[in-house]
Design an enzyme around this catalytic site. Sequence first.
Site, PDB file in Angstrom:
ATOM      1  N   ARG A 154       0.819  -1.196   0.008  1.00 23.27           N
ATOM      2  CA  ARG A 154      -0.017  -0.037  -0.026  1.00 23.27           C
ATOM      3  C   ARG A 154       0.829   1.160   0.000  1.00 23.27           C
ATOM      4  O   ARG A 154       0.502   2.214   0.578  1.00 23.27           O
ATOM      5  CB  ARG A 154      -0.886  -0.249   1.266  1.00 23.27           C
ATOM      6  CG  ARG A 154       0.205  -0.219   2.414  1.00 23.27           C
ATOM      7  CD  ARG A 154      -0.642   0.238   3.684  1.00 23.27           C
ATOM      8  NE  ARG A 154       0.213  -0.535   4.478  1.00 23.27           N
ATOM      9  CZ  ARG A 154       0.296  -0.589   5.772  1.00 23.27           C
ATOM     10  NH1 ARG A 154      -0.590   0.169   6.638  1.00 23.27           N
ATOM     11  NH2 ARG A 154       0.998  -1.065   6.808  1.00 23.27           N
ATOM     12  N   LYS A 196       2.037   6.473   1.189  1.00 20.93           N
ATOM     13  CA  LYS A 196       1.629   5.230   2.031  1.00 20.93           C
ATOM     14  C   LYS A 196       0.079   5.461   2.058  1.00 20.93           C
ATOM     15  O   LYS A 196      -0.404   6.371   2.469  1.00 20.93           O
ATOM     16  CB  LYS A 196       2.011   5.194   3.506  1.00 20.93           C
ATOM     17  CG  LYS A 196       1.931   3.845   4.152  1.00 20.93           C
ATOM     18  CD  LYS A 196       2.609   3.840   5.337  1.00 20.93           C
ATOM     19  CE  LYS A 196       2.220   2.758   6.240  1.00 20.93           C
ATOM     20  NZ  LYS A 196       3.129   2.918   7.710  1.00 20.93           N
ATOM     21  N   ASP A 256      10.584  -7.145   8.708  1.00 19.27           N
ATOM     22  CA  ASP A 256      10.269  -6.210   7.713  1.00 19.27           C
ATOM     23  C   ASP A 256      10.033  -4.779   8.115  1.00 19.27           C
ATOM     24  O   ASP A 256       9.815  -3.911   7.346  1.00 19.27           O
ATOM     25  CB  ASP A 256       9.074  -6.642   6.801  1.00 19.27           C
ATOM     26  CG  ASP A 256       7.893  -6.999   7.714  1.00 19.27           C
ATOM     27  OD1 ASP A 256       8.029  -8.075   8.622  1.00 19.27           O
ATOM     28  OD2 ASP A 256       6.859  -6.607   7.554  1.00 19.27           O
TER      29      ASP A 256
END
Length: 470
Positions: A89, A109, A244
């Site tokens: 996203r 974002k 991540d």
Amino acid sequence: MTFTAPFDNSYADLPAGFYTRQDPTPVRAPKRVAYNSALATLLRLPDASEPELTAIFSGQRVPLGADPLAQLYAGHQFGSYNPQLGDGRAVLLGETIGTDGIRRDIQLKGSGPTPYSRRGDGRAWLGPVLREYVISEAMHALGVPTTRALAATLTGEDIYRETALPGAVLARVAQSHLRVGTFQVFAHRGQNAELSQLTQYAIDRHDPGAKTPMDLLRAVCARQADLVAAWMSVGFIHGVMNTDNCTISGETIDYGPCAFIDDYHEDTVFSSIDRTGRYAYSNQRHVIVWNMAQFATALLQQLDDPAAGVEEATAIIDAMPGQIDAAWLARFGAKVGLTSPGPDDATLIQDLLTLMQNDGADFTNTFDALARGDARDQFVNRARFDRWSIRWQDRLCDEPAPQNTMQAASPRVIPRNHRIEDMIAAAVAGDFAPFDRLMTALADPYGTDDLDLMHPPTKAQRVPATFCGT
Ligand code: AMP
Ligand code: MG
């Protein structure tokens, strides 16, 4: 006037397998919520009209020189390896080199689906966007390395979570979006050429003095050790320290279910998805070592003889707990007025934290009160505090200006959860005054006179759990 930013894109020059070119998805009716003009100046972005900037930072219009792309990465989520994550996203618009000479990414974002969206809609709603805007800028003002917030824009579209919510886009700035997971994806696929190329890219960008992958590991471990100590010193719990969400730059990234501690307890967890407390306040110092071990494992794979590198990598990882302890001691030492704390002082500090935990004392306010000489009132068991205080005063004798040391190390105001939740509720109803108020106070967390924001939540105001909510 056309917006011409001095984009200087380097990630887009990496081979196609590192990302997918992806434009942001245009939105219906973008409307500015916030714009960080000081940061824009640092990035060397030009002045432009509000409609123009709003169009750009909502993804409505791709500016000249941008080269939008979604980055590929993987990562361990709560300890399990997920082979394919990536910007689901978000898109990287491009990079600029700031007035300070530092290269930074500008990312949108909530900018629509990408090939990495899996089942997600690629969108964000106003709540998490403002949460990240306020908390990341607060962290910056607190002196904690972090991604920054450049702009928040309403899209004019509803998005659906459990209910219809106002869609929004955050323009985020980072020294890079390289994550441990960016290395893991190539290591796990056995793409050693790409892994080496990524390693060189990271070295060029963040650690130009590094000569080997293990030099890079050493530098990242040092940054992450400092970062976690910095988090702990302001009572910050990241909440999703998946690999991540763990940067090579050493910046805090991805403000999802993060939260600041009110009443101190070392096992505090806010995140609704952290059921086992893996990412609890005091576990952060252990989890970061685990994350760096995953980074080491990924890096090792590119060596001609990976086994030969294991010894060096192990030594670097083994040094981390000591680095974290040292950084923790320096920061918490300052919070009790000590400019060069020694090993014995760790006990003094830990004993104070134990008193705070037993009495449910407020983390921020106790250290603030300590700095101002009236900490006694923060405790239920005052006799115990008095006994501690005698030891403390004894130790402070040689310190020339402990008050100053303490006040510089302990903020008065932090973005408390209940204030963030209230701010979001007001914003969704169209009232941005609480957002503006928080931004003003949190720009000067050590000196603000908006002391009403110091109040801990009442029982009714307590936020028991935080959500990713994306
Ligand atoms: P996070 O835990 O927020 O860092 O996100 C983990 C992964 O989920 C990343 O690959 C994100 O890009 C992806 N993701 C999160 N929210 C969405 C969304 N609304 N649409 C698509 N992908 C998403
Ligand atoms: Mg993430």
